[in-house]
Design a protein around this motif. Structure first.
Motif, short mmCIF file in Angstrom:
data_model
loop_
_atom_site.label_atom_id
_atom_site.label_comp_id
_atom_site.label_asym_id
_atom_site.label_seq_id
_atom_site.Cartn_x
_atom_site.Cartn_y
_atom_site.Cartn_z
N UNK A 42 0.83 -1.21 0.00
CA UNK A 42 0.00 0.00 0.00
C UNK A 42 0.86 1.26 0.00
N UNK A 43 1.93 1.25 0.75
CA UNK A 43 2.82 2.42 0.82
C UNK A 43 3.45 2.71 -0.54
N UNK A 44 3.71 1.65 -1.31
CA UNK A 44 4.36 1.82 -2.61
C UNK A 44 3.42 2.35 -3.70
N UNK A 45 2.11 2.37 -3.44
CA UNK A 45 1.16 2.84 -4.45
C UNK A 45 1.33 4.33 -4.70
N UNK A 46 1.14 4.73 -5.95
CA UNK A 46 1.31 6.14 -6.31
C UNK A 46 -0.02 6.89 -6.38
N UNK A 47 -1.10 6.24 -6.03
CA UNK A 47 -2.41 6.90 -6.09
C UNK A 47 -3.18 6.69 -4.79
N UNK A 48 -4.26 7.42 -4.65
CA UNK A 48 -5.09 7.34 -3.44
C UNK A 48 -6.49 6.87 -3.79
N UNK A 49 -7.22 6.45 -2.75
CA UNK A 49 -8.57 5.93 -2.93
C UNK A 49 -9.49 6.63 -1.93
N UNK A 50 -10.68 6.96 -2.37
CA UNK A 50 -11.64 7.64 -1.49
C UNK A 50 -12.18 6.68 -0.44
N UNK A 51 -12.54 5.45 -0.86
CA UNK A 51 -13.11 4.45 0.05
C UNK A 51 -12.36 3.15 -0.09
N UNK A 52 -11.95 2.58 1.06
CA UNK A 52 -11.31 1.27 1.07
C UNK A 52 -12.02 0.35 2.04
N UNK A 53 -12.05 -0.94 1.73
CA UNK A 53 -12.74 -1.92 2.56
C UNK A 53 -11.77 -3.02 2.99
N UNK A 54 -11.68 -3.23 4.30
CA UNK A 54 -10.97 -4.38 4.86
C UNK A 54 -11.94 -5.55 4.81
N UNK A 55 -11.75 -6.42 3.84
CA UNK A 55 -12.70 -7.49 3.56
C UNK A 55 -12.40 -8.71 4.43
N UNK A 56 -12.93 -8.70 5.65
CA UNK A 56 -12.71 -9.84 6.53
C UNK A 56 -12.46 -9.47 7.98
N UNK A 111 -8.10 -8.02 1.16
CA UNK A 111 -8.56 -9.26 1.80
C UNK A 111 -7.35 -10.06 2.24
N UNK A 112 -7.32 -10.46 3.51
CA UNK A 112 -6.18 -11.21 4.04
C UNK A 112 -6.63 -12.53 4.68
N UNK A 113 -6.20 -13.63 4.08
CA UNK A 113 -6.33 -14.95 4.69
C UNK A 113 -7.76 -15.39 4.97
N UNK A 138 -7.80 -4.30 -6.16
CA UNK A 138 -8.02 -5.41 -5.24
C UNK A 138 -6.66 -5.98 -4.84
N UNK A 139 -6.42 -6.08 -3.54
CA UNK A 139 -5.24 -6.74 -2.99
C UNK A 139 -5.71 -7.89 -2.11
N UNK A 140 -5.20 -9.07 -2.34
CA UNK A 140 -5.61 -10.21 -1.54
C UNK A 140 -4.44 -11.13 -1.24
N UNK A 141 -4.53 -11.82 -0.12
CA UNK A 141 -3.55 -12.86 0.23
C UNK A 141 -4.33 -14.10 0.64
N UNK A 260 -0.06 -13.89 -2.92
CA UNK A 260 -0.53 -12.51 -3.01
C UNK A 260 -1.13 -12.25 -4.38
N UNK A 261 -2.30 -11.64 -4.40
CA UNK A 261 -3.00 -11.31 -5.64
C UNK A 261 -3.20 -9.80 -5.73
N UNK A 262 -3.10 -9.27 -6.92
CA UNK A 262 -3.49 -7.88 -7.14
C UNK A 262 -4.09 -7.75 -8.53
#
Length: 303
Positions: A42-56, A111-113, A138-141, A260-262
């Motif tokens: 997430x820190x390495x991303x060059x853009x921002x998002x208005x809404x994020x969801x911790x899926x889980x 989404x994590x695990x 989407x970022x998932x593990x 890891x998926x993106x």
């Protein structure tokens, strides 16, 4: 014909409730490992998002890193199936197999695990992609195919030795190539998959099984045997584990494959592959090599 569900989702809820109610210090080491990796991504991303969801939900750890990364305006914590009683109430509680978001309403899903226990993972990934705004991420593990292969092996062999038959005791996990293909099928742009193998050492097989129980990560297979393994099989499995998967100091090894998926929701601004024949530089020039032409002929077989 409808395929039977591989996983018992109601049992997953029960196991999760028990794990949250009897939280064991240190048993969340997998989540901490994944959280650290996601924080870096997430820190390495060059853009921002208005809404994020911790899926889980995940004890609020993923919500915390999403809020701290500086890339998400509003973070929603969506606990899986039941609210975590140890921290403030979540924004949402639902089954992550059926994310209840309207189309193009979320900028970032993390989404994590948990998605490795979804029965219709292709369908869930499609729903996530549709809920993402254009150019959303989407970022998932997930746990991958080699996870706990040692435990799966010794339990099967021990049960075969003692009873002459064996039932599945460890959940199957998807291969990284299959997961990459699922991202493409779900319509994600720029899909990326990679795997980290984490080896954890334990004093014995029984210590490993205690940690899995504390994580709420014991088998939830629909076709699992309802009878607990007798002591004779467990003791033989422990012997096989110590015999075949231990280090010189006697501690056993347990493998966790973290996939890891993106993937991005399609948008016109994203990079696209060049059309065949549209390259403006010859490969020979790029390599600094001399181009050599070859002629070839094809002979038809004589009748």
């Amino acid at each position: 014909m409808t395929q039977p569900d591989l996983f018992d989702r109601s049992l997953l809820k029960q196991r999760r409730q028990r794990a949250l109610a009897t939280a064991k210090p240190g048993s969340d080491f997998l989540l901490e490992t994944v959280a650290d990796d996601l924080a870096d991504r997430l820190t390495a991303l060059s853009r921002t998002f208005e809404i994020g969801v911790d899926l889980g939900g995940h004890t609020g750890r993923i919500t915390e890193i999403m809020a701290q990364c500086g890339k998400v305006g509003q973070v929603l914590r969506a606990d899986l199936m039941c609210a975590d009683p140890n921290i403030p109430a979540p924004d949402l509680v639902f089954d992550d197999a059926l994310p209840p978001f309207r189309e193009a309403s979320v900028g970032l899903f993390v989404s994590a695990l948990s998605l490795h226990w979804v029965n219709d993972l292709p369908g869930t990934l499609v729903q996530i992609r549709k809920a993402l705004q254009p150019d959303g991420l989407f970022l998932g593990v997930l746990l991958g195919g080699d996870t706990l292969f040692e435990l799966r092996d010794v339990l099967m062999r021990a049960e075969l030795e003692v009873t002459g038959g064996a039932a599945p005791r460890v959940s199957p996990f998807a291969d990284i190539r299959d997961l990459g293909a699922l991202l493409q099928r779900a319509g994600f742009s720029l899909p990326v998959t990679d795997t980290d193998r984490l080896t954890v050492r334990y004093a014995s097989m029984f210590n490993l099984m205690q940690d899995l129980k504390a994580m709420g990560a014991t088998s939830i297979l629909t076709e699992r045997s309802k009878k607990p393994l007798p002591r004779s099989i467990l003791m033989r499995a422990a012997e096989l584990y110590a015999q075949d998967y231990s280090d010189p100091d006697g501690r056993i090894r347990a493998t966790f494959a973290l996939v890891s998926l993106s993937g991005w929701s399609p948008h016109e601004s994203q990079q696209k592959p060049l059309r065949p024949g549209s390259a403006k530089t010859r490969l020979a020039d790029a390599l600094g090599a001399q181009e050599v032409s070859f002629s070839s002929s094809t002979e038809k077989p004589k009748g």
